[in-house]
Write a protein that holds these residues in place. Structure first.
Motif, PDB file in Angstrom:
ATOM      1  N   VAL A 136       0.849  -1.195   0.000  1.00  0.00           N
ATOM      2  CA  VAL A 136       0.000   0.000   0.000  1.00  0.00           C
ATOM      3  C   VAL A 136       0.883   1.243   0.000  1.00  0.00           C
ATOM      4  CG1 VAL A 136      -1.798   1.281   1.203  1.00  0.00           C
ATOM      5  CG2 VAL A 136      -1.795  -1.226   1.267  1.00  0.00           C
ATOM      6  N   CYS A 137       0.722   2.099  -0.994  1.00  0.00           N
ATOM      7  CA  CYS A 137       1.491   3.337  -1.071  1.00  0.00           C
ATOM      8  C   CYS A 137       0.949   4.340  -0.058  1.00  0.00           C
ATOM      9  CB  CYS A 137       1.400   3.920  -2.475  1.00  0.00           C
ATOM     10  SG  CYS A 137       2.274   5.496  -2.660  1.00  0.00           S
ATOM     11  N   LEU A 138       1.784   4.726   0.912  1.00  0.00           N
ATOM     12  CA  LEU A 138       1.391   5.678   1.945  1.00  0.00           C
ATOM     13  C   LEU A 138       2.452   6.773   2.040  1.00  0.00           C
ATOM     14  CD1 LEU A 138       0.149   3.099   4.592  1.00  0.00           C
ATOM     15  CD2 LEU A 138      -1.262   4.623   3.215  1.00  0.00           C
ATOM     16  N   THR A 139       2.040   7.924   2.581  1.00  0.00           N
ATOM     17  CA  THR A 139       2.894   9.108   2.601  1.00  0.00           C
ATOM     18  C   THR A 139       3.437   9.376   4.001  1.00  0.00           C
ATOM     19  OG1 THR A 139       1.618  10.090   0.794  1.00  0.00           O
ATOM     20  CG2 THR A 139       2.976  11.577   2.106  1.00  0.00           C
ATOM     21  N   VAL A 140       4.734   9.608   4.079  1.00  0.00           N
ATOM     22  CA  VAL A 140       5.375   9.895   5.367  1.00  0.00           C
ATOM     23  C   VAL A 140       4.932  11.268   5.861  1.00  0.00           C
ATOM     24  CG1 VAL A 140       7.578  10.280   6.543  1.00  0.00           C
ATOM     25  CG2 VAL A 140       7.375   8.478   4.804  1.00  0.00           C
ATOM     26  N   SER A 141       4.355  11.305   7.065  1.00  0.00           N
ATOM     27  CA  SER A 141       3.929  12.580   7.649  1.00  0.00           C
ATOM     28  C   SER A 141       4.977  13.122   8.623  1.00  0.00           C
ATOM     29  CB  SER A 141       2.588  12.424   8.368  1.00  0.00           C
ATOM     30  OG  SER A 141       2.651  11.404   9.351  1.00  0.00           O
ATOM     31  N   THR A 142       5.563  12.239   9.428  1.00  0.00           N
ATOM     32  CA  THR A 142       6.636  12.627  10.344  1.00  0.00           C
ATOM     33  C   THR A 142       7.630  11.468  10.437  1.00  0.00           C
ATOM     34  OG1 THR A 142       5.495  11.774  12.298  1.00  0.00           O
ATOM     35  CG2 THR A 142       5.121  14.099  11.733  1.00  0.00           C
ATOM     36  N   PHE A 143       8.824  11.747  10.942  1.00  0.00           N
ATOM     37  CA  PHE A 143       9.801  10.670  11.118  1.00  0.00           C
ATOM     38  C   PHE A 143      10.812  11.059  12.188  1.00  0.00           C
ATOM     39  CE2 PHE A 143      11.473  13.459   7.862  1.00  0.00           C
ATOM     40  CZ  PHE A 143      12.816  13.599   8.178  1.00  0.00           C
ATOM     41  N   THR A 144      11.461  10.048  12.745  1.00  0.00           N
ATOM     42  CA  THR A 144      12.543  10.227  13.707  1.00  0.00           C
ATOM     43  C   THR A 144      13.724   9.382  13.223  1.00  0.00           C
ATOM     44  OG1 THR A 144      11.951   8.338  15.101  1.00  0.00           O
ATOM     45  CG2 THR A 144      10.821  10.430  15.545  1.00  0.00           C
ATOM     46  N   LYS A 145      14.728   9.236  14.046  1.00  0.00           N
ATOM     47  CA  LYS A 145      15.880   8.406  13.685  1.00  0.00           C
ATOM     48  C   LYS A 145      15.542   6.918  13.742  1.00  0.00           C
ATOM     49  CE  LYS A 145      19.433  11.669  15.253  1.00  0.00           C
ATOM     50  NZ  LYS A 145      20.577  11.893  16.177  1.00  0.00           N
ATOM     51  N   GLU A 146      14.444   6.584  14.412  1.00  0.00           N
ATOM     52  CA  GLU A 146      14.091   5.174  14.586  1.00  0.00           C
ATOM     53  C   GLU A 146      12.822   4.740  13.860  1.00  0.00           C
ATOM     54  OE1 GLU A 146      14.474   7.167  17.434  1.00  0.00           O
ATOM     55  OE2 GLU A 146      16.622   6.687  17.543  1.00  0.00           O
ATOM     56  N   SER A 147      11.982   5.699  13.409  1.00  0.00           N
ATOM     57  CA  SER A 147      10.695   5.300  12.854  1.00  0.00           C
ATOM     58  C   SER A 147      10.112   6.398  11.968  1.00  0.00           C
ATOM     59  CB  SER A 147       9.709   4.986  13.985  1.00  0.00           C
ATOM     60  OG  SER A 147       9.446   6.169  14.747  1.00  0.00           O
ATOM     61  N   PHE A 148       9.054   6.044  11.243  1.00  0.00           N
ATOM     62  CA  PHE A 148       8.290   7.033  10.479  1.00  0.00           C
ATOM     63  C   PHE A 148       6.803   6.783  10.692  1.00  0.00           C
ATOM     64  CE2 PHE A 148       8.654   3.459   7.566  1.00  0.00           C
ATOM     65  CZ  PHE A 148       7.426   3.414   6.933  1.00  0.00           C
ATOM     66  N   THR A 149       6.008   7.817  10.442  1.00  0.00           N
ATOM     67  CA  THR A 149       4.566   7.746  10.668  1.00  0.00           C
ATOM     68  C   THR A 149       3.823   8.084   9.383  1.00  0.00           C
ATOM     69  OG1 THR A 149       4.807   8.326  13.007  1.00  0.00           O
ATOM     70  CG2 THR A 149       2.650   8.697  12.016  1.00  0.00           C
ATOM     71  N   VAL A 150       2.719   7.361   9.140  1.00  0.00           N
ATOM     72  CA  VAL A 150       1.884   7.599   7.964  1.00  0.00           C
ATOM     73  C   VAL A 150       0.419   7.661   8.394  1.00  0.00           C
ATOM     74  CG1 VAL A 150       3.461   6.472   6.356  1.00  0.00           C
ATOM     75  CG2 VAL A 150       1.678   5.120   7.475  1.00  0.00           C
ATOM     76  N   ASP A 151      -0.375   8.404   7.628  1.00  0.00           N
ATOM     77  CA  ASP A 151      -1.818   8.433   7.814  1.00  0.00           C
ATOM     78  C   ASP A 151      -2.465   7.514   6.785  1.00  0.00           C
ATOM     79  OD1 ASP A 151      -2.344  10.449   9.932  1.00  0.00           O
ATOM     80  OD2 ASP A 151      -1.277  11.768   8.544  1.00  0.00           O
ATOM     81  N   VAL A 152      -3.496   6.792   7.208  1.00  0.00           N
ATOM     82  CA  VAL A 152      -4.221   5.886   6.316  1.00  0.00           C
ATOM     83  C   VAL A 152      -5.658   6.381   6.209  1.00  0.00           C
ATOM     84  CG1 VAL A 152      -4.809   3.497   5.806  1.00  0.00           C
ATOM     85  CG2 VAL A 152      -2.784   4.013   7.203  1.00  0.00           C
ATOM     86  N   ILE A 153      -6.088   6.738   5.000  1.00  0.00           N
ATOM     87  CA  ILE A 153      -7.429   7.290   4.809  1.00  0.00           C
ATOM     88  C   ILE A 153      -8.470   6.172   4.798  1.00  0.00           C
ATOM     89  CG2 ILE A 153      -6.544   9.292   3.558  1.00  0.00           C
ATOM     90  CD1 ILE A 153      -7.385   7.926   0.961  1.00  0.00           C
ATOM     91  N   PRO A 154      -9.760   6.508   4.990  1.00  0.00           N
ATOM     92  CA  PRO A 154     -10.820   5.485   5.070  1.00  0.00           C
ATOM     93  C   PRO A 154     -10.859   4.542   3.883  1.00  0.00           C
ATOM     94  CG  PRO A 154     -11.659   7.578   5.856  1.00  0.00           C
ATOM     95  CD  PRO A 154     -10.287   7.851   5.316  1.00  0.00           C
ATOM     96  N   GLU A 155     -10.704   5.042   2.652  1.00  0.00           N
ATOM     97  CA  GLU A 155     -10.779   4.187   1.468  1.00  0.00           C
ATOM     98  C   GLU A 155      -9.708   3.104   1.488  1.00  0.00           C
ATOM     99  OE1 GLU A 155     -11.890   2.308  -1.849  1.00  0.00           O
ATOM    100  OE2 GLU A 155     -13.038   3.857  -0.780  1.00  0.00           O
ATOM    101  N   THR A 156      -8.502   3.455   1.935  1.00  0.00           N
ATOM    102  CA  THR A 156      -7.413   2.486   2.017  1.00  0.00           C
ATOM    103  C   THR A 156      -7.689   1.452   3.104  1.00  0.00           C
ATOM    104  OG1 THR A 156      -5.840   4.162   1.256  1.00  0.00           O
ATOM    105  CG2 THR A 156      -4.925   2.214   2.329  1.00  0.00           C
ATOM    106  N   VAL A 157      -8.256   1.884   4.215  1.00  0.00           N
ATOM    107  CA  VAL A 157      -8.612   0.957   5.290  1.00  0.00           C
ATOM    108  C   VAL A 157      -9.610  -0.078   4.777  1.00  0.00           C
ATOM    109  CG1 VAL A 157      -9.734   0.739   7.544  1.00  0.00           C
ATOM    110  CG2 VAL A 157      -8.136   2.619   7.127  1.00  0.00           C
ATOM    111  N   LYS A 158     -10.588   0.370   3.997  1.00  0.00           N
ATOM    112  CA  LYS A 158     -11.647  -0.525   3.501  1.00  0.00           C
ATOM    113  C   LYS A 158     -11.154  -1.496   2.440  1.00  0.00           C
ATOM    114  CE  LYS A 158     -14.462   2.817   2.424  1.00  0.00           C
ATOM    115  NZ  LYS A 158     -15.659   3.538   1.887  1.00  0.00           N
TER     116      LYS A 158
END
Length: 209
Positions: A46-68
């Motif tokens: 699933v192609c997702l977009t990086v919203s924030t990141f640190t030296k150890e991890s990154f965070t992405v948001d998943v929209i409703p359509e992708t969840v379904k």
């Protein structure tokens, strides 16, 4: 655009549930080497977009359509996931064209070990089966694979040792749900063949020809 060659297996460290949506934080190493806000990362295909990141991890948001439309909703803290960065324009193309836009979900119905390979048979619905062909391409949880057999409502894939070691598909058991992306070329071909021709006699007359 991705190639379906998994770069790294990461681990979900946090899941924040929103109304019909999700926020995932994933720990990894290789993916973070050159990560930037706004980068596209394939997570289990699933192609997702990086919203924030640190030296150890990154965070992405998943929209409703992708969840379904994918298995993202099944991920929880501790889940391991296939990761691939978007392919650079000057990069080598090792797999096949993968967009990261999931077409549907399949279910693993059987598996068998044959020498150093593992074969898995995946059940698909009719909307996905129409794109399947012997020796054609398929992405399963983001992993680029070749279709080795086509049944009435199933396809069979074979995993070489490298794929077993570098991605999670080898660990998926009977009954597991997997993200499926069909071959882009097959979908474009269908679209071209089924699109209504625009340049008809009436269209020409209406436009002064």
């Amino acid at each position: 655009m991705f190639t379906g060659i998994i770069e790294e297996v990461g681990r979900v460290t946090a899941v924040r549930t929103k109304p019909q949506a999700r926020e995932l934080t994933i720990s990894c190493t290789l993916i973070l080497e050159d990560v930037k806000r706004g980068d596209s990362i394939s997570i289990n295909g699933v192609c997702l977009t990086v919203s924030t990141f640190t030296k150890e991890s990154f965070t992405v948001d998943v929209i409703p359509e992708t969840v379904k439309s994918s298995t993202i909703e099944e991920l929880k803290t501790g889940s391991r996931v296939n990761l691939e960065r978007a392919m650079p324009a000057n990069g080598r193309f090792g797999g096949h064209f993968v967009s990261g836009h999931i077409d549907g979900v399949g279910i693993i119905r059987s598996e068998k070990r044959e020498s150093n390979a593992i074969t898995k048979t995946i059940e698909l619905n009719d909307d996905l089966m129409k794109y399947m062909m012997l020796k054609g391409s398929i992405a399963v949880d983001g992993t680029s694979l070749t279709v080795f057999d086509v049944g009435q409502n199933t396809v069979t894939i074979s995993l070489v040792p490298t794929t077993q070691e570098d991605s999670l598909i080898g660990e998926k058991r009977i009954g597991s749900r997997v993200n499926i992306e069909c071959d882009l070329l097959a979908k474009y071909t269908e679209r071209i063949q089924t699109a209504k021709p625009k340049m008809t006699r009436s269209w020409l007359a209406e436009n002064g020809f």
